[in-house]
Design a protein around this motif. Structure first.
Motif, short mmCIF file in Angstrom:
data_model
loop_
_atom_site.label_atom_id
_atom_site.label_comp_id
_atom_site.label_asym_id
_atom_site.label_seq_id
_atom_site.Cartn_x
_atom_site.Cartn_y
_atom_site.Cartn_z
N CYS A 79 3.76 -39.04 13.06
CA CYS A 79 3.99 -39.84 14.27
C CYS A 79 4.40 -38.91 15.40
CB CYS A 79 5.11 -40.86 14.04
SG CYS A 79 4.80 -42.03 12.70
N ARG A 80 4.06 -39.30 16.63
CA ARG A 80 4.48 -38.52 17.78
C ARG A 80 4.88 -39.46 18.92
NH1 ARG A 80 0.10 -34.39 19.18
NH2 ARG A 80 1.58 -33.88 20.81
N GLN A 81 5.73 -38.94 19.79
CA GLN A 81 6.30 -39.78 20.84
C GLN A 81 6.68 -38.91 22.04
OE1 GLN A 81 10.23 -41.54 19.99
NE2 GLN A 81 9.40 -43.50 20.65
N ALA A 82 6.38 -39.41 23.23
CA ALA A 82 6.78 -38.71 24.46
C ALA A 82 8.20 -39.12 24.83
CB ALA A 82 5.82 -39.05 25.59
N ARG A 83 8.98 -38.17 25.30
CA ARG A 83 10.35 -38.43 25.74
C ARG A 83 10.55 -37.87 27.15
NH1 ARG A 83 15.46 -37.16 22.00
NH2 ARG A 83 14.90 -39.28 21.30
N VAL A 104 7.95 -35.35 17.15
CA VAL A 104 7.09 -35.67 16.01
C VAL A 104 7.96 -35.90 14.78
CG1 VAL A 104 5.06 -34.43 16.84
CG2 VAL A 104 6.76 -33.21 15.50
N TRP A 105 7.46 -36.68 13.85
CA TRP A 105 8.13 -36.89 12.58
C TRP A 105 7.14 -37.48 11.58
CZ3 TRP A 105 8.86 -40.03 16.80
CH2 TRP A 105 8.61 -41.39 16.66
N VAL A 106 7.52 -37.49 10.33
CA VAL A 106 6.69 -38.05 9.27
C VAL A 106 7.23 -39.41 8.88
CG1 VAL A 106 6.01 -37.80 6.85
CG2 VAL A 106 5.91 -35.83 8.38
N HIS A 107 6.33 -40.40 8.87
CA HIS A 107 6.71 -41.76 8.49
C HIS A 107 5.56 -42.38 7.71
CE1 HIS A 107 8.70 -45.60 8.60
NE2 HIS A 107 7.66 -46.17 9.19
N HIS A 108 5.84 -42.84 6.49
CA HIS A 108 4.79 -43.32 5.61
C HIS A 108 4.52 -44.81 5.74
CE1 HIS A 108 4.27 -39.54 3.36
NE2 HIS A 108 5.56 -39.37 3.55
N GLY A 109 5.21 -45.49 6.65
CA GLY A 109 4.94 -46.90 6.86
C GLY A 109 3.65 -47.13 7.61
N SER A 110 3.28 -48.38 7.76
CA SER A 110 2.03 -48.70 8.43
C SER A 110 2.11 -48.49 9.94
CB SER A 110 1.64 -50.16 8.14
OG SER A 110 2.68 -51.04 8.57
N ARG A 111 3.33 -48.52 10.49
CA ARG A 111 3.53 -48.34 11.92
C ARG A 111 4.57 -47.26 12.19
NH1 ARG A 111 5.07 -54.02 14.36
NH2 ARG A 111 5.16 -52.70 16.22
N CYS A 112 4.42 -46.61 13.35
CA CYS A 112 5.38 -45.56 13.73
C CYS A 112 6.51 -46.16 14.57
CB CYS A 112 4.67 -44.47 14.52
SG CYS A 112 3.58 -43.44 13.53
N THR A 118 17.06 -37.62 13.81
CA THR A 118 16.81 -36.31 14.40
C THR A 118 15.31 -35.98 14.32
OG1 THR A 118 17.35 -35.26 12.27
CG2 THR A 118 19.10 -35.39 13.93
N PRO A 119 14.51 -36.52 15.24
CA PRO A 119 13.09 -36.18 15.26
C PRO A 119 12.89 -34.71 15.61
CG PRO A 119 13.67 -37.40 17.23
CD PRO A 119 14.87 -37.44 16.34
N ARG A 164 18.59 -27.46 9.37
CA ARG A 164 17.67 -28.58 9.53
C ARG A 164 16.56 -28.15 10.48
NH1 ARG A 164 17.50 -31.48 14.19
NH2 ARG A 164 19.14 -31.11 15.73
N LEU A 165 15.38 -28.72 10.28
CA LEU A 165 14.25 -28.40 11.15
C LEU A 165 14.44 -29.12 12.49
CD1 LEU A 165 11.50 -27.05 11.54
CD2 LEU A 165 10.45 -29.10 10.53
N ARG A 166 14.57 -28.36 13.57
CA ARG A 166 14.81 -28.93 14.90
C ARG A 166 13.55 -29.00 15.75
NH1 ARG A 166 15.74 -27.69 20.06
NH2 ARG A 166 15.52 -25.45 19.80
#
Length: 211
Positions: A79-83, A104-112, A118-119, A164-166
């Motif tokens: 998933c990715r997102q503008a901030r 960006v982050w990893v999400h296994h659901g159907s929607r982000c 902490t993305p 942690r990965l920042r």
């Protein structure tokens, strides 16, 4: 003389307490000024939910705000997102736009729609599949990098700390970089390269107070 010492001691204690006190939270006027500033250049079209933060920068109170755009699916499960980011000038009493960010982050659901606490910040353009593999393999790459950190004078003292990965970045030579932050705010930048069909930690650079 004793009275002077008592007064001096009380003054020093009061000064130390004032210096250690956290900065005052964002005020209603600062929030209202932000909404006016943002709506003047954006069609909000709905409920605006900015996140305000107050920090101390060189002993001065600093107010900032962020507004996240809609999360979008890249390659599954990435998933990715503008901030958008903004800073408040207390002297001029006005807001201004800062450099935008990509998360960006990893999400296994159907929607982000479930951003983690902490993305991961994207500091340089990287292909979606490359980002996904780096995120998925970052625990292994970090463990491998601890051997490199042991031989680096800037990294060795903190190589056993928790990280942690920042962020994800790209080095000047084009190699992708994993940016880690430890529990005391120090930063470790681990460059990664391919060896046959595997990713390996290639170099490590550490700095104090990476942000």
């Amino acid at each position: 003389m004793r009275a002077k010492r008592v007064v001096a001691g009380m003054w020093m204690a009061t000064t130390a307490a004032a210096m250690a006190a956290p900065p005052a939270p964002v005020t209603d006027k600062e929030q209202a000024a932000f909404f006016d500033f943002y709506s003047a250049s954006h069609a909000t079209g709905g409920l605006l939910r900015p996140q305000f933060a107050v920090t101390s920068v060189k002993g001065r109170r600093h107010v900032s705000a962020t507004v996240d755009g809609p999360a979008q699916r890249a390659v599954l499960p990435l998933c990715r997102q503008a901030r958008e980011a903004f800073d408040y000038d207390a002297k001029a009493r006005r807001w201004s736009a800062a450099a935008p960010k990509q998360l960006v982050w990893v999400h296994h659901g159907s929607r982000c729609d479930a951003q983690p606490e902490t993305p991961i910040e994207l500091l340089a353009p990287l292909p979606d599949m490359e980002m996904l593999v780096l995120i998925q393999q970052h625990p292994t790459l970090l463990n491998n990098a601890r051997l490199l950190m042991a031989g680096n004078t800037s990294c060795a003292p903190a190589r056993s700390r928790g990280y942690r990965l920042r962020a994800l970045d790209r080095a000047r030579d084009g190699l992708p970089v994993l940016v880690f932050e430890n529990d005391i705010g120090e930063e470790a930048r681990i460059a990664v390269r391919k060896s046959r069909n595997e990713l390996v930690a290639w170099s490590a650079v550490c700095t104090a107070g990476g942000r």
